[in-house]
Design an enzyme around this catalytic site. Structure first.
Site, PDB file in Angstrom:
ATOM      1  N   TYR A   1      -7.035  10.692 -25.851  1.00 35.49           N
ATOM      2  CA  TYR A   1      -6.787  11.129 -27.003  1.00 35.49           C
ATOM      3  C   TYR A   1      -5.265  10.904 -27.646  1.00 35.49           C
ATOM      4  O   TYR A   1      -4.238  11.030 -26.659  1.00 35.49           O
ATOM      5  CB  TYR A   1      -6.958  12.738 -27.087  1.00 35.49           C
ATOM      6  CG  TYR A   1      -6.475  13.455 -28.175  1.00 35.49           C
ATOM      7  CD1 TYR A   1      -7.368  13.257 -29.690  1.00 35.49           C
ATOM      8  CD2 TYR A   1      -5.395  14.231 -28.568  1.00 35.49           C
ATOM      9  CE1 TYR A   1      -7.319  13.888 -30.748  1.00 35.49           C
ATOM     10  CE2 TYR A   1      -5.027  15.037 -29.542  1.00 35.49           C
ATOM     11  CZ  TYR A   1      -5.882  14.715 -30.811  1.00 35.49           C
ATOM     12  OH  TYR A   1      -5.721  15.370 -31.900  1.00 35.49           O
TER      13      TYR A   1
ATOM     14  N   ASP B   1       1.138   6.203 -24.303  1.00 39.10           N
ATOM     15  CA  ASP B   1       1.307   7.633 -25.037  1.00 39.10           C
ATOM     16  C   ASP B   1       1.831   8.438 -23.896  1.00 39.10           C
ATOM     17  O   ASP B   1       0.831   8.947 -23.127  1.00 39.10           O
ATOM     18  CB  ASP B   1      -0.210   7.875 -25.543  1.00 39.10           C
ATOM     19  CG  ASP B   1      -0.053   8.978 -26.396  1.00 39.10           C
ATOM     20  OD1 ASP B   1       0.727   9.953 -26.181  1.00 39.10           O
ATOM     21  OD2 ASP B   1      -0.914   9.640 -27.107  1.00 39.10           O
TER      22      ASP B   1
ATOM     23  N   LYS C   1       5.030  17.257 -27.376  1.00 38.42           N
ATOM     24  CA  LYS C   1       5.069  18.463 -26.635  1.00 38.42           C
ATOM     25  C   LYS C   1       6.352  18.898 -26.117  1.00 38.42           C
ATOM     26  O   LYS C   1       7.105  19.527 -26.643  1.00 38.42           O
ATOM     27  CB  LYS C   1       3.827  18.291 -25.627  1.00 38.42           C
ATOM     28  CG  LYS C   1       2.483  18.084 -26.360  1.00 38.42           C
ATOM     29  CD  LYS C   1       1.375  18.191 -25.688  1.00 38.42           C
ATOM     30  CE  LYS C   1       0.028  18.093 -26.456  1.00 38.42           C
ATOM     31  NZ  LYS C   1      -0.622  17.158 -26.410  1.00 38.42           N
TER      32      LYS C   1
HETATM   33  C1  LIG Z   1      -1.130  16.273 -27.681  1.00 34.01           C
HETATM   34  C2  LIG Z   1      -1.416  14.810 -27.762  1.00 34.01           C
HETATM   35  C3  LIG Z   1      -1.239  14.009 -29.008  1.00 34.01           C
HETATM   36  C4  LIG Z   1      -1.057  14.569 -30.338  1.00 34.01           C
HETATM   37  O1  LIG Z   1      -0.202  15.592 -30.356  1.00 34.01           O
HETATM   38  P1  LIG Z   1       0.190  16.465 -31.571  1.00 34.01           P
HETATM   39  O2  LIG Z   1       1.539  17.075 -31.557  1.00 34.01           O
HETATM   40  O3  LIG Z   1      -1.143  17.625 -31.237  1.00 34.01           O
HETATM   41  O4  LIG Z   1      -0.243  15.940 -32.846  1.00 34.01           O
HETATM   42  C5  LIG Z   1      -1.444  12.537 -28.634  1.00 34.01           C
HETATM   43  N1  LIG Z   1      -1.171  12.040 -27.622  1.00 34.01           N
HETATM   44  C6  LIG Z   1      -1.647  12.592 -26.401  1.00 34.01           C
HETATM   45  C7  LIG Z   1      -1.576  12.129 -25.364  1.00 34.01           C
HETATM   46  C8  LIG Z   1      -1.452  14.100 -26.457  1.00 34.01           C
HETATM   47  O5  LIG Z   1      -1.626  14.647 -25.218  1.00 34.01           O
END
Ligand SMILES: *Cc1c(COP(=O)(O)O)cnc(C)c1O
Length: 431
Positions: free
Chosen positions: A144, A239, A267
């Protein structure tokens, strides 16, 4: 436990907010019951509006590595709030936070701040396309990367084929440039590159996947990606929105020897405030506006209150690197306890830990990719989740999520959670 007030609050929310929630994962769709509405947090504890107390293993889905209401973070934020909420003009705290990140990550010379992980990844992808002059991107099924159009592509059965949109409202024209490969499967990546004749701007991966449960990439798989990207001139994007500052101080990059070309963060970087970031070499970042032609902007980007929260949090982490050893010890104890509880009633479980991240599947075989993850017993998970919630253990409400340890968690709390797991598993089997 009684959930009367929360049930009422959910009905009221449902009337004015789609599904009653502002992010679908919060809705308890995959588990029993409806979500507790939160009143406040305190260290590792979460309190709902019925007065129930939970040990919080969700931690706002990752950001709260020091738990709720950490005194230093709170004090720095309150001080920043008094100076003003936003200026839309440069502040020195942005440079301070950027400098910390540049110092920590070998792969980052320059970094830009945005307001969410979604925005960070979306911007990084645009930059990768701008730098390489190519349109195609390659992502992995089950990873994701936020909800932007070209990344919201589902697992198609055909590997190395052009992706299909996973949501109505995303035009196929936008996702046809998103190639899908299988996590931890080098052959599927090679096939994508061959099919696209090498015309791929970037490979984006969660080097420690946390959005299909916790599924780390094999080191030789990451090495293979690095080599293939170098051969074809594609950029490798890690990511680390979730794994950054969680798996280790510098995320997967503190565990793997493979170096990415670009990194996305989120995060923990905002400690609970809305912050995301993307960074790379000075050369790559020089393509970004206003230095270069690739446009990217944000009214609240680098927000001073959010920057202060992130800076205080990262400095605290940096000054105490031993904390990651402690996280992993607690996380291992927790999932091994869960596994024993399941096995005590002959239910198989597989577990995984990386730093403060933990995952468990009701499954009897190792999980290496999304298809493996989908093989887990989701009904068993739903029952487990409900039994744990009723015993004051707040776990993510889906079997495809990662759990988190925070500094406020004690050994006693881990013991309480393990005891609850034994009771819950016994109850499930008896019913
Ligand atoms: C949570 C997450 C996102 C998206 O971040 P948001 O702050 O929810 O938009 C993108 N990549 C990874 C790996 C994530 O865990």
């Amino acid at each position: 436990m009684a959930y009367t007030q929360s049930t009422k609050a959910f009905e009221e929310a449902y009337a004015v907010i789609p599904g009653g929630v502002d992010s679908p994962v919060r809705a308890f769709s995959g588990v029993e019951g409806t979500p507790p509405f939160i009143s406040h947090g305190e260290g590792a504890y979460l309190f709902d509006i019925d007065g129930n107390r939970y040990i919080d293993f969700v931690q706002s889905w990752g950001p709260l590595i020091f738990g709720h209401c950490d005194a230093q973070i709170e004090a720095s934020v309150i001080e920043a709030v008094k100076r003003g909420l936003s200026f839309g003009a440069p502040t020195t705290v942005e440079t301070e936070l950027a400098s910390e990140i540049v110092e920590m990550f070998e792969s980052i010379d320059k970094v830009r701040f945005v307001s969410s992980g979604t925005e960070a990844v979306m911007s990084a992808i645009r930059l990768a396309r701008g730098v390489t002059g190519r349109d195609n991107i390659l992502k992995f099924t089950g990873c994701y990367h936020g909800h932007s159009d070209s990344l919201l592509v589902q697992a198609g059965s055909g590997l190395a084929t052009f992706g299909t949109p996973s949501s109505p409202g995303v035009p196929a024209d936008l996702t046809k440039h998103t190639l899908l490969a299988t996590y931890n499967d080098m052959a599927s990546v090679e096939k994508c590159f061959a099919d696209a004749k090498g015309d791929i701007a970037c490979v984006i991966i969660e080097p420690i996947a946390g959005n299909m449960g916790l599924v780390p990439a094999d080191e030789n798989f990451l090495e293979g990606l690095r080599a293939l990207c170098d051969t074809y001139g594609a950029l490798l994007i890690f990511d680390e929105v979730m794994s950054g500052f969680r798996a280790s101080l510098i995320g997967a990059q503190g565990i793997s020897a493979v170096k990415p070309d670009m990194v996305t963060l989120g995060k923990v970087i905002g400690a609970g405030m809305p912050v995301g970031a993307f960074g790379a070499s000075a050369e790559i970042m020089s393509h970004l506006s206003p230095e270069g032609p690739v446009y990217q902007a944000g009214t609240l980007s680098g927000n001073p209150v959010a920057m202060v929260a992130g800076l205080t949090s990262l400095r605290k982490l940096k000054s105490n690197p031993a904390v990651y050893v402690d996280f992993a010890t607690k996380a291992k104890k927790l999932v091994e306890g869960f596994k024993k509880a399941a096995e005590a009633v002959n239910v198989p479980m597989v577990t995984e830990v990386r730093g403060s991240m933990f995952g468990f599947f009701f499954s009897d075989k190792p999980v290496k990719n999304f298809a493996d993850a989908c093989d887990n017993d989701t009904q068993m998970f739903a029952k487990f989740h409900k039994g744990m919630l009723d015993r004051g253990i707040y776990l993510a409400c889906s079997s495809y999520e990662t759990g988190f340890i925070c500094t406020a968690m004690t050994d006693e709390m881990i013991d309480v959670a393990i005891k609850a797991a034994h009771e819950t598993m016994a109850e499930i089997i008896a019913s």
